[in-house]
Scaffold this motif. Sequence first.
Motif, PDB file in Angstrom:
ATOM      1  N   PRO A 110       0.795  -1.238   0.000  1.00 38.56           N
ATOM      2  CA  PRO A 110       0.000   0.000   0.000  1.00 38.56           C
ATOM      3  C   PRO A 110       0.821   1.279   0.000  1.00 38.56           C
ATOM      4  O   PRO A 110       0.362   2.303  -0.524  1.00 38.56           O
ATOM      5  CB  PRO A 110      -0.836  -0.123   1.280  1.00 38.56           C
ATOM      6  N   THR A 111       2.020   1.268   0.615  1.00 39.12           N
ATOM      7  CA  THR A 111       2.844   2.476   0.657  1.00 39.12           C
ATOM      8  C   THR A 111       4.272   2.169   0.246  1.00 39.12           C
ATOM      9  O   THR A 111       4.725   1.016   0.306  1.00 39.12           O
ATOM     10  CB  THR A 111       2.878   3.099   2.073  1.00 39.12           C
ATOM     11  N   ALA A 112       4.992   3.226  -0.148  1.00 32.68           N
ATOM     12  CA  ALA A 112       6.401   3.069  -0.506  1.00 32.68           C
ATOM     13  C   ALA A 112       7.202   2.525   0.668  1.00 32.68           C
ATOM     14  O   ALA A 112       8.073   1.664   0.498  1.00 32.68           O
ATOM     15  CB  ALA A 112       6.969   4.417  -0.962  1.00 32.68           C
ATOM     16  N   ARG A 113       6.905   3.010   1.882  1.00 30.63           N
ATOM     17  CA  ARG A 113       7.621   2.536   3.063  1.00 30.63           C
ATOM     18  C   ARG A 113       7.469   1.026   3.234  1.00 30.63           C
ATOM     19  O   ARG A 113       8.448   0.312   3.508  1.00 30.63           O
ATOM     20  CB  ARG A 113       7.077   3.256   4.311  1.00 30.63           C
ATOM     21  N   GLN A 114       6.269   0.529   3.066  1.00 31.95           N
ATOM     22  CA  GLN A 114       6.029  -0.912   3.235  1.00 31.95           C
ATOM     23  C   GLN A 114       6.717  -1.716   2.143  1.00 31.95           C
ATOM     24  O   GLN A 114       7.225  -2.822   2.403  1.00 31.95           O
ATOM     25  CB  GLN A 114       4.527  -1.174   3.248  1.00 31.95           C
ATOM     26  N   ASP A 115       6.724  -1.185   0.931  1.00 30.28           N
ATOM     27  CA  ASP A 115       7.437  -1.875  -0.146  1.00 30.28           C
ATOM     28  C   ASP A 115       8.927  -1.992   0.172  1.00 30.28           C
ATOM     29  O   ASP A 115       9.534  -3.051  -0.008  1.00 30.28           O
ATOM     30  CB  ASP A 115       7.260  -1.117  -1.472  1.00 30.28           C
ATOM     31  N   VAL A 116       9.516  -0.894   0.644  1.00 35.59           N
ATOM     32  CA  VAL A 116      10.954  -0.886   0.920  1.00 35.59           C
ATOM     33  C   VAL A 116      11.288  -1.771   2.117  1.00 35.59           C
ATOM     34  O   VAL A 116      12.357  -2.387   2.172  1.00 35.59           O
ATOM     35  CB  VAL A 116      11.454   0.553   1.123  1.00 35.59           C
ATOM     36  N   ALA A 117      10.371  -1.885   3.061  1.00 35.59           N
ATOM     37  CA  ALA A 117      10.597  -2.707   4.258  1.00 35.59           C
ATOM     38  C   ALA A 117      10.475  -4.198   3.972  1.00 35.59           C
ATOM     39  O   ALA A 117      11.032  -5.019   4.717  1.00 35.59           O
ATOM     40  CB  ALA A 117       9.610  -2.316   5.353  1.00 35.59           C
ATOM     41  N   PHE A 118       9.774  -4.559   2.924  1.00 32.61           N
ATOM     42  CA  PHE A 118       9.459  -5.971   2.684  1.00 32.61           C
ATOM     43  C   PHE A 118      10.714  -6.837   2.573  1.00 32.61           C
ATOM     44  O   PHE A 118      10.821  -7.891   3.203  1.00 32.61           O
ATOM     45  CB  PHE A 118       8.616  -6.104   1.412  1.00 32.61           C
ATOM     46  N   GLY A 119      11.690  -6.405   1.757  1.00 34.21           N
ATOM     47  CA  GLY A 119      12.894  -7.217   1.548  1.00 34.21           C
ATOM     48  C   GLY A 119      13.724  -7.415   2.796  1.00 34.21           C
ATOM     49  O   GLY A 119      13.987  -8.555   3.202  1.00 34.21           O
ATOM     50  N   PRO A 120      14.154  -6.324   3.465  1.00 36.77           N
ATOM     51  CA  PRO A 120      14.977  -6.513   4.663  1.00 36.77           C
ATOM     52  C   PRO A 120      14.236  -7.246   5.780  1.00 36.77           C
ATOM     53  O   PRO A 120      14.859  -7.992   6.545  1.00 36.77           O
ATOM     54  CB  PRO A 120      15.355  -5.091   5.081  1.00 36.77           C
ATOM     55  N   ALA A 121      12.908  -7.070   5.880  1.00 35.24           N
ATOM     56  CA  ALA A 121      12.138  -7.831   6.875  1.00 35.24           C
ATOM     57  C   ALA A 121      12.197  -9.320   6.554  1.00 35.24           C
ATOM     58  O   ALA A 121      12.304 -10.164   7.457  1.00 35.24           O
ATOM     59  CB  ALA A 121      10.692  -7.340   6.916  1.00 35.24           C
ATOM     60  N   ASN A 122      12.158  -9.647   5.280  1.00 34.72           N
ATOM     61  CA  ASN A 122      12.248 -11.045   4.865  1.00 34.72           C
ATOM     62  C   ASN A 122      13.606 -11.645   5.200  1.00 34.72           C
ATOM     63  O   ASN A 122      13.724 -12.860   5.415  1.00 34.72           O
ATOM     64  CB  ASN A 122      11.988 -11.146   3.359  1.00 34.72           C
ATOM     65  N   PHE A 123      14.633 -10.784   5.271  1.00 39.29           N
ATOM     66  CA  PHE A 123      15.969 -11.250   5.646  1.00 39.29           C
ATOM     67  C   PHE A 123      16.214 -11.170   7.151  1.00 39.29           C
ATOM     68  O   PHE A 123      17.323 -11.404   7.611  1.00 39.29           O
ATOM     69  CB  PHE A 123      17.033 -10.449   4.904  1.00 39.29           C
ATOM     70  N   GLY A 124      15.180 -10.827   7.925  1.00 43.72           N
ATOM     71  CA  GLY A 124      15.272 -10.920   9.375  1.00 43.72           C
ATOM     72  C   GLY A 124      15.388  -9.627  10.142  1.00 43.72           C
ATOM     73  O   GLY A 124      15.444  -9.652  11.379  1.00 43.72           O
ATOM     74  N   LEU A 125      15.411  -8.458   9.479  1.00 44.30           N
ATOM     75  CA  LEU A 125      15.500  -7.196  10.214  1.00 44.30           C
ATOM     76  C   LEU A 125      14.158  -6.869  10.859  1.00 44.30           C
ATOM     77  O   LEU A 125      13.097  -7.114  10.280  1.00 44.30           O
ATOM     78  CB  LEU A 125      15.908  -6.055   9.281  1.00 44.30           C
ATOM     79  N   ARG A 126      14.236  -6.274  12.060  1.00 48.57           N
ATOM     80  CA  ARG A 126      13.020  -5.925  12.791  1.00 48.57           C
ATOM     81  C   ARG A 126      13.231  -4.599  13.525  1.00 48.57           C
ATOM     82  O   ARG A 126      14.359  -4.147  13.731  1.00 48.57           O
ATOM     83  CB  ARG A 126      12.676  -7.011  13.830  1.00 48.57           C
ATOM     84  N   GLY A 127      12.160  -3.989  13.950  1.00 47.86           N
ATOM     85  CA  GLY A 127      12.185  -2.848  14.854  1.00 47.86           C
ATOM     86  C   GLY A 127      12.940  -1.647  14.320  1.00 47.86           C
ATOM     87  O   GLY A 127      12.848  -1.285  13.146  1.00 47.86           O
ATOM     88  N   ALA A 128      13.723  -1.011  15.220  1.00 48.56           N
ATOM     89  CA  ALA A 128      14.419   0.229  14.888  1.00 48.56           C
ATOM     90  C   ALA A 128      15.426   0.022  13.764  1.00 48.56           C
ATOM     91  O   ALA A 128      15.622   0.916  12.922  1.00 48.56           O
ATOM     92  CB  ALA A 128      15.116   0.778  16.132  1.00 48.56           C
ATOM     93  N   GLU A 129      16.066  -1.136  13.723  1.00 53.22           N
ATOM     94  CA  GLU A 129      17.047  -1.403  12.668  1.00 53.22           C
ATOM     95  C   GLU A 129      16.373  -1.432  11.300  1.00 53.22           C
ATOM     96  O   GLU A 129      16.897  -0.889  10.319  1.00 53.22           O
ATOM     97  CB  GLU A 129      17.765  -2.725  12.938  1.00 53.22           C
TER      98      GLU A 129
END
Length: 258
Positions: A110-129
Amino acid sequence: MTGSSSPQPVRVAETTTPALLVEHLAYAYPDGHQALFGVNLRVQPGERVALLGPNGAGKTTFVMHLNGVISGGSGRIEVAGMPVDKANLKEIRRRVGVVFQDPDDQLFMPTARQDVAFGPANFGLRGAELDERVRGALDAVGMGDFADRSPLHLSGGQRRRVALATVLACDPEILVLDEPSANLEPVARRELAEVLLGLDRTMLMVTHDLPYALQLCTRSVVIDDGVVVADGPTREVLADTELLAAHRLELPYGFRLD
């Protein structure tokens, strides 16, 4: 029309472990069509290399081997010394970031922020990082102020830069760009070039846009009929009119290299 000044070459010792090493890569599709006949390529860390060639030359097949989307051929591929094989596939796909020609292939949230977060979240990044990684990637492409905007409401050039940010957020060692300037208006083309020139990444750019190759890449490799037919400084490759004609490549009318 005159050519833009090209970036200064990156000087690295040949003893450095290459960012990308491809040796004798050959591949035939299941229908028997032989797309690659033994491609060799060595790219040093920090190099910017344009991959040129006509449609059907094997460029896309070659690029899809670099992060394991296509496999099963013969030869060897290494990324920073790591073999591209099934055991290393997840890490290879983090290290080799592919930015597709069509942003629709990468933007689906839905948003650019969520699109950009998708990849690193899939590789295990969470929270402030994760939040910091997303902010950094959007800022790097000049899209920090559009983080909460729907990609559907962005211009073509802005969407292309957000798609680039989705890859940068995974912190790849190699950026692979598929026709990055395609269908962009002149201003968006220039803005993207400025972003790409500011990135400290090894880059492999697949393009038919020869002036863009000159602007962004100090080295060009020409592939045709599944083999490398030329490899050298971009300005020298583009100055070889016989080479360009033989492989169906053409500079825009009136474009001057000097």
